[in-house]
Write a protein that holds these residues in place. Structure first.
Motif, PDB file in Angstrom:
ATOM      1  N   TYR A   1      -4.850   7.429  -5.276  1.00 58.93           N
ATOM      2  CA  TYR A   1      -3.531   7.156  -4.678  1.00 58.93           C
ATOM      3  C   TYR A   1      -3.307   5.667  -4.417  1.00 58.93           C
ATOM      4  O   TYR A   1      -2.224   5.251  -4.038  1.00 58.93           O
ATOM      5  CB  TYR A   1      -3.414   7.896  -3.331  1.00 58.93           C
ATOM      6  N   CYS A   2      -4.331   4.833  -4.580  1.00 65.09           N
ATOM      7  CA  CYS A   2      -4.331   3.513  -3.943  1.00 65.09           C
ATOM      8  C   CYS A   2      -4.067   2.362  -4.912  1.00 65.09           C
ATOM      9  O   CYS A   2      -4.676   2.257  -5.979  1.00 65.09           O
ATOM     10  CB  CYS A   2      -5.666   3.301  -3.240  1.00 65.09           C
ATOM     11  N   ILE A   3      -3.218   1.459  -4.491  1.00 60.98           N
ATOM     12  CA  ILE A   3      -2.825   0.333  -5.343  1.00 60.98           C
ATOM     13  C   ILE A   3      -3.714  -0.901  -5.120  1.00 60.98           C
ATOM     14  O   ILE A   3      -3.668  -1.856  -5.896  1.00 60.98           O
ATOM     15  CB  ILE A   3      -1.331   0.002  -5.105  1.00 60.98           C
ATOM     16  N   VAL A   4      -4.558  -0.837  -4.060  1.00 67.84           N
ATOM     17  CA  VAL A   4      -5.335  -2.037  -3.680  1.00 67.84           C
ATOM     18  C   VAL A   4      -6.150  -2.627  -4.839  1.00 67.84           C
ATOM     19  O   VAL A   4      -6.096  -3.838  -5.077  1.00 67.84           O
ATOM     20  CB  VAL A   4      -6.220  -1.744  -2.440  1.00 67.84           C
ATOM     21  N   PRO A   5      -6.929  -1.822  -5.604  1.00 67.12           N
ATOM     22  CA  PRO A   5      -7.719  -2.439  -6.681  1.00 67.12           C
ATOM     23  C   PRO A   5      -6.856  -3.183  -7.701  1.00 67.12           C
ATOM     24  O   PRO A   5      -7.320  -4.130  -8.333  1.00 67.12           O
ATOM     25  CB  PRO A   5      -8.415  -1.245  -7.335  1.00 67.12           C
TER      26      PRO A   5
ATOM     27  N   VAL B   1       0.830  -1.215   0.000  1.00 66.24           N
ATOM     28  CA  VAL B   1       0.000   0.000   0.000  1.00 66.24           C
ATOM     29  C   VAL B   1       0.862   1.263   0.000  1.00 66.24           C
ATOM     30  O   VAL B   1       0.547   2.235  -0.668  1.00 66.24           O
ATOM     31  CB  VAL B   1      -0.987  -0.008   1.194  1.00 66.24           C
ATOM     32  N   ARG B   2       1.961   1.231   0.747  1.00 69.35           N
ATOM     33  CA  ARG B   2       2.829   2.408   0.762  1.00 69.35           C
ATOM     34  C   ARG B   2       4.207   2.063   0.191  1.00 69.35           C
ATOM     35  O   ARG B   2       4.614   0.903   0.210  1.00 69.35           O
ATOM     36  CB  ARG B   2       2.964   2.949   2.188  1.00 69.35           C
ATOM     37  N   GLY B   3       4.905   3.104  -0.275  1.00 63.90           N
ATOM     38  CA  GLY B   3       6.226   2.909  -0.859  1.00 63.90           C
ATOM     39  C   GLY B   3       7.188   2.293   0.147  1.00 63.90           C
ATOM     40  O   GLY B   3       6.968   2.363   1.355  1.00 63.90           O
TER      41      GLY B   3
ATOM     42  N   LEU C   1     -13.930   4.970   9.902  1.00 63.69           N
ATOM     43  CA  LEU C   1     -14.492   5.635   8.720  1.00 63.69           C
ATOM     44  C   LEU C   1     -13.476   6.653   8.193  1.00 63.69           C
ATOM     45  O   LEU C   1     -13.547   7.849   8.526  1.00 63.69           O
ATOM     46  CB  LEU C   1     -15.819   6.313   9.103  1.00 63.69           C
ATOM     47  N   PRO C   2     -12.536   6.185   7.372  1.00 61.57           N
ATOM     48  CA  PRO C   2     -11.456   7.069   6.935  1.00 61.57           C
ATOM     49  C   PRO C   2     -11.958   8.225   6.075  1.00 61.57           C
ATOM     50  O   PRO C   2     -12.742   8.013   5.152  1.00 61.57           O
ATOM     51  CB  PRO C   2     -10.551   6.150   6.107  1.00 61.57           C
ATOM     52  N   ALA C   3     -11.495   9.438   6.397  1.00 57.17           N
ATOM     53  CA  ALA C   3     -11.830  10.603   5.572  1.00 57.17           C
ATOM     54  C   ALA C   3     -10.743  10.813   4.515  1.00 57.17           C
ATOM     55  O   ALA C   3     -11.006  11.253   3.409  1.00 57.17           O
ATOM     56  CB  ALA C   3     -11.955  11.843   6.431  1.00 57.17           C
ATOM     57  N   GLN C   4      -9.508  10.573   4.868  1.00 58.50           N
ATOM     58  CA  GLN C   4      -8.289  10.726   4.042  1.00 58.50           C
ATOM     59  C   GLN C   4      -7.837  12.178   3.904  1.00 58.50           C
ATOM     60  O   GLN C   4      -6.652  12.442   3.776  1.00 58.50           O
ATOM     61  CB  GLN C   4      -8.438  10.104   2.635  1.00 58.50           C
ATOM     62  N   ALA C   5      -8.785  13.142   3.887  1.00 62.19           N
ATOM     63  CA  ALA C   5      -8.405  14.561   3.789  1.00 62.19           C
ATOM     64  C   ALA C   5      -9.609  15.404   4.215  1.00 62.19           C
ATOM     65  O   ALA C   5     -10.742  14.927   4.206  1.00 62.19           O
ATOM     66  CB  ALA C   5      -8.012  14.914   2.361  1.00 62.19           C
TER      67      ALA C   5
HETATM   68  N1  SAM Z   1     -10.135   0.311   2.074  1.00 63.63           N
HETATM   69  C1  SAM Z   1      -9.784   1.118   3.129  1.00 63.63           C
HETATM   70  C2  SAM Z   1     -10.341   2.509   2.918  1.00 63.63           C
HETATM   71  O1  SAM Z   1     -10.734   2.871   1.859  1.00 63.63           O
HETATM   72  O2  SAM Z   1     -10.359   3.246   3.869  1.00 63.63           O
HETATM   73  C3  SAM Z   1      -8.300   1.150   3.443  1.00 63.63           C
HETATM   74  C4  SAM Z   1      -7.331   0.643   2.483  1.00 63.63           C
HETATM   75  S1  SAM Z   1      -5.647   0.979   2.625  1.00 63.63           S
HETATM   76  C5  SAM Z   1      -5.044  -0.625   2.794  1.00 63.63           C
HETATM   77  C6  SAM Z   1      -5.338   1.658   4.223  1.00 63.63           C
HETATM   78  C7  SAM Z   1      -4.926   3.094   4.208  1.00 63.63           C
HETATM   79  O3  SAM Z   1      -3.672   3.270   3.595  1.00 63.63           O
HETATM   80  C8  SAM Z   1      -5.839   4.005   3.425  1.00 63.63           C
HETATM   81  O4  SAM Z   1      -7.021   4.314   4.117  1.00 63.63           O
HETATM   82  C9  SAM Z   1      -4.959   5.212   3.189  1.00 63.63           C
HETATM   83  O5  SAM Z   1      -5.069   6.146   4.242  1.00 63.63           O
HETATM   84  C10 SAM Z   1      -3.549   4.622   3.201  1.00 63.63           C
HETATM   85  N2  SAM Z   1      -2.950   4.674   1.855  1.00 63.63           N
HETATM   86  C11 SAM Z   1      -3.361   4.013   0.752  1.00 63.63           C
HETATM   87  N3  SAM Z   1      -2.579   4.337  -0.306  1.00 63.63           N
HETATM   88  C12 SAM Z   1      -1.665   5.231   0.156  1.00 63.63           C
HETATM   89  C13 SAM Z   1      -0.592   5.952  -0.458  1.00 63.63           C
HETATM   90  N4  SAM Z   1      -0.319   5.823  -1.747  1.00 63.63           N
HETATM   91  N5  SAM Z   1       0.140   6.780   0.319  1.00 63.63           N
HETATM   92  C14 SAM Z   1      -0.128   6.923   1.629  1.00 63.63           C
HETATM   93  N6  SAM Z   1      -1.136   6.281   2.254  1.00 63.63           N
HETATM   94  C15 SAM Z   1      -1.892   5.445   1.527  1.00 63.63           C
END
Ligand code: SAM
Ligand code: SF4
Length: 449
Positions: free
Chosen positions: A172-176, A59-61, A271-275
Motif C-alpha cells: 500500500y505504501c509509496i515511501v520506497p 503517504v495518503r491520498g 511497532l505498527p501491525a497495520q492489520a
Molecule cells: N515505516 C513506517 C512503518 O512501516 O511502520 C511508517 C511509514 S508511513 C509514513 C506511516 C503510516 O502510514 C504507515 O504505518 C501506515 O499505517 C500508513 N499508510 C501508509 N500508506 C498508506 C495508505 N496507502 N493508506 C493508508 N495509510 C497508509
C-alpha cells in the motif's frame, strides 16, 4: 534581537510548513539550519516571509490537493511582494517534479527528498530570478555525506537520523518510491552527532528512520541496531533514548534485550501491525503473521514489563472482510496499545495495492474506523488510569497548557502536566500522577532528581 537598522534591513525571513511524519519534521529542522547560513531567520507568519517552503508528504491520498491549495493561497502573497520566493520539497515534490513548475507559474523551486543539500544554491538562484527543479535520487554512499546537521532546535530532545529510505515495499505504501532505497548512516557519524548534542545540553535523542531496526543489516562493517543503541547509551550526558519506527519482521531478540538491560532506553516502542488478519497482512506484503507479531509483543512485555506500545493500523484495505476487521479489533485487545494511529486505506498510484479491486465504500471504511477509534479510546483511557497514584520520572520540557503548570514526558512517552516552577525546565523530576485524561496525565511534583 536587531543590532542596527542596516542589519534589520538585510534580514530575510523563512516560513516553512511541514506536512506528515517525524522524518519531515527532522528534514525541516535541517532546512532551517542550512538556510540560517544563507541569512534566513525562521518566522511563524507567512505574511512576513521572504521565502516560503512547503515540506510535503504523500503517504495518503489528498496530499497533493492540500499542497496545491496552499500554493494557490500563497499566490496572493507573491502578487503583493514580487521578491517572495516560493518552494516545494519532500515527497509530493519528488513525485510530481517539474510538473509543479509548469502547473504553478508563480512557484520558484522544487527539491526532492535526496536534494536538501542543494537548497541554499536553489534559493540563491531564485533570488536572481531562476526557477529550478532538482529531484535526482542519490542511491549510493555519497548520500551519507549529505546530512546537513540540525542546530538550534529544542535543546532537550533531538532527532538523530540513523537511516533513510525503505526497501520493504509494503503493497500500500509509496515511501520506497519517493524516499528511495534504504541506506544506513555510518555509526561513527551518528555517535559524533550524539556526542555533539550531549555537549550542547541535549538530554534525550530519538533515533529516526522509516525502519530503524533494520539499521546496519545491509552494511558489512556496521553494528546492528541493538549495538548502536548500546553505543549511544554509553554517551555521557544523554539520559534517554527513544527510536521510531520499527518493523515487526526486523524486531530481533538482541534489540528486545536492550529494553531489559539498557536503562537509558525508554519504555516505549512504536511497532505498527497495520492489520490483525493473516490474509490481509499477506496482501499487504508485511512479511510476518499475526502470531509472529504477538510473539514480539510478548517478548517486549517480558523484557520491560509495562512497556508502552504504540502502533499504526490501516482500515479498509482491499478485500478486508468483516472477519478480517474483527481480527484487527481482537489484536488491539490483545496488545493493548497505549496509543494507535488509525488510517483509512487510500490507494497510492504506482503501488501494488492500487491494482487490487476496492470492495468497501467510503462509508463502510469510515464506519470501521469509528469502531477502531472507540475501542482504542477505551484502552488508552484504561492504560492512562493505571498510572494513577504512581510515581513517574519526568523530563521537564516546557511550560504546561495551563498557567502555573510545567510539562514533560514520562518514560512511557506520556505527556505529564503539573504545577511547578519553570526553572525546572531541563531537569528530571519525580511526579505523582493524580488524574488521567485521554491525551495526558496530571501530576504533583514530588522531588527533583
Ligand atoms: N515505516 C513506517 C512503518 O512501516 O511502520 C511508517 C511509514 S508511513 C509514513 C506511516 C503510516 O502510514 C504507515 O504505518 C501506515 O499505517 C500508513 N499508510 C501508509 N500508506 C498508506 C495508505 N496507502 N493508506 C493508508 N495509510 C497508509
Ligand atoms: Fe512504507 Fe512498509 Fe517501508 Fe513502512 S516499512 S515505509 S509502511 S514500505
Amino acid at each position: 534581537m536587531r543590532i542596527n537598522n542596516d542589519f534589520a534591513m538585510n534580514e530575510k525571513y523563512l516560513f516553512i510548513e511541514t506536512f506528515g511524519c517525524q522524518m519531515n519534521v527532522n528534514d525541516s529542522e535541517r532546512i532551517v539550519t542550512m538556510l540560517a547560513d544563507s541569512g534566513y531567520t525562521q518566522t511563524a507568519t507567512a505574511t512576513d516571509a521572504d521565502l516560503i517552503l512547503l515540506n510535503t508528504c504523500t503517504v495518503r491520498g489528498g496530499a497533493e490537493e492540500k499542497v496545491y491549495k496552499r500554493l494557490s493561497h500563497f499566490r496572493s502573497l507573491k502578487k503583493a511582494k514580487n521578491s517572495l520566493i516560493l518552494g516545494v520539497g519532500g515527497c509530493v515534490a519528488q513525485q510530481e517534479g517539474d510538473h509543479l513548475l509548469l502547473k504553478f507559474p508563480w512557484l520558484d523551486l522544487v527539491f526532492g527528498t535526496h536534494n536538501l543539500h542543494l537548497l541554499p544554491e536553489l534559493v540563491q538562484g531564485a533570488e536572481k530570478g531562476e526557477r529550478r527543479c532538482e529531484t535526482a535520487f542519490i542511491d549510493n554512499e555519497e548520500r551519507l555525506d549529505l546530512f546537513p546537521p540540525v542546530k538550534g532546535a529544542s535543546r532537550l530532545s533531538r532527532f538523530v537520523t540513523v537511516m533513510q529510505g525503505c526497501d520493504n515495499f509494503c503493497s500500500y505504501c509509496i515511501v520506497p518510491y519517493v524516499r528511495g532505497r534504504e541506506i544506513s548512516r555510518r555509526s561513527e557519524d551518528i555517535l559524533d552527532e550524539v556526542r555533539q548534542l550531549a555537549g550542547e545540553g541535549v538530554k534525550e535523542v530519538v533515533l529516526l528512520g522509516q525502519n530503524v531496526n533494520s539499521y546496519g543489516l545491509k552494511t558489512a562493517d556496521e553494528p546492528d541496531f541493538s549495538r548502536l543503541i548500546r553505543s549511544v547509551g554509553a554517551v555521557e550526558g544523554i539520559s534517554r533514548i527513544r527510536f521510531t519506527t520499527s518493523h515487526p519482521k526486523d524486531m530481533s531478540d538482541e534489540l528486545i534485550a536492550c529494553f531489559a538491560d539498557q536503562p537509558k532506553l525508554c519504555g516505549q516502542i512504536h511497532l505498527p501491525a497495520q492489520a490483525g488478519s493473516d490474509a490481509v497482512l499477506a496482501r499487504m506484503n508485511r512479511g510476518y503473521s499475526r502470531a509472529a507479531y504477538l510473539d514480539r509483543i510478548h517478548a517486549l512485555n517480558k523484557a520491560r514489563p509495562g512497556i508502552a506500545i504504540t502502533g499504526d493500523m490501516i482500515v479498509g484495505f482491499p478485500g478486508e472482510s468483516e472477519e478480517d476487521f474483527e481480527q484487527t479489533l481482537s489484536l488491539m485487545e490483545e496488545v493493548r496499545y497505549a496509543d494507535l494511529f488509525l488510517f483509512v486505506y487510500s490507494p497510492r498510484p504506482g503501488t501494488k495495492a492500487a491494482e487490487l479491486p476496492e470492495e468497501l465504500s467510503r462509508e463502510q471504511k469510515v464506519e470501521r474506523l469509528e469502531r477502531l477509534l472507540g475501542l482504542q479510546r477505551r484502552i488508552t483511557m484504561e492504560i492512562n488510569k493505571s498510572y494513577l497514584g504512581t510515581l513517574q520520572p519526568v523530563l521537564v520540557e516546557g511550560e504546561g497548557k495551563r498557567p502555573g503548570q510545567i510539562s514533560g514526558r514520562a518514560d512511557s512517552g506520556r505527556i505529564v502536566n503539573f504545577p511547578g516552577d519553570p526553572a525546572l525546565i531541563g531537569s528530571f523530576v519525580m511526579v505523582r500522577i493524580v488524574a488521567a485524561y485521554q491525551n495526558s496525565l496530571l501530576g504533583e511534583l514530588q522531588q527533583s532528581m
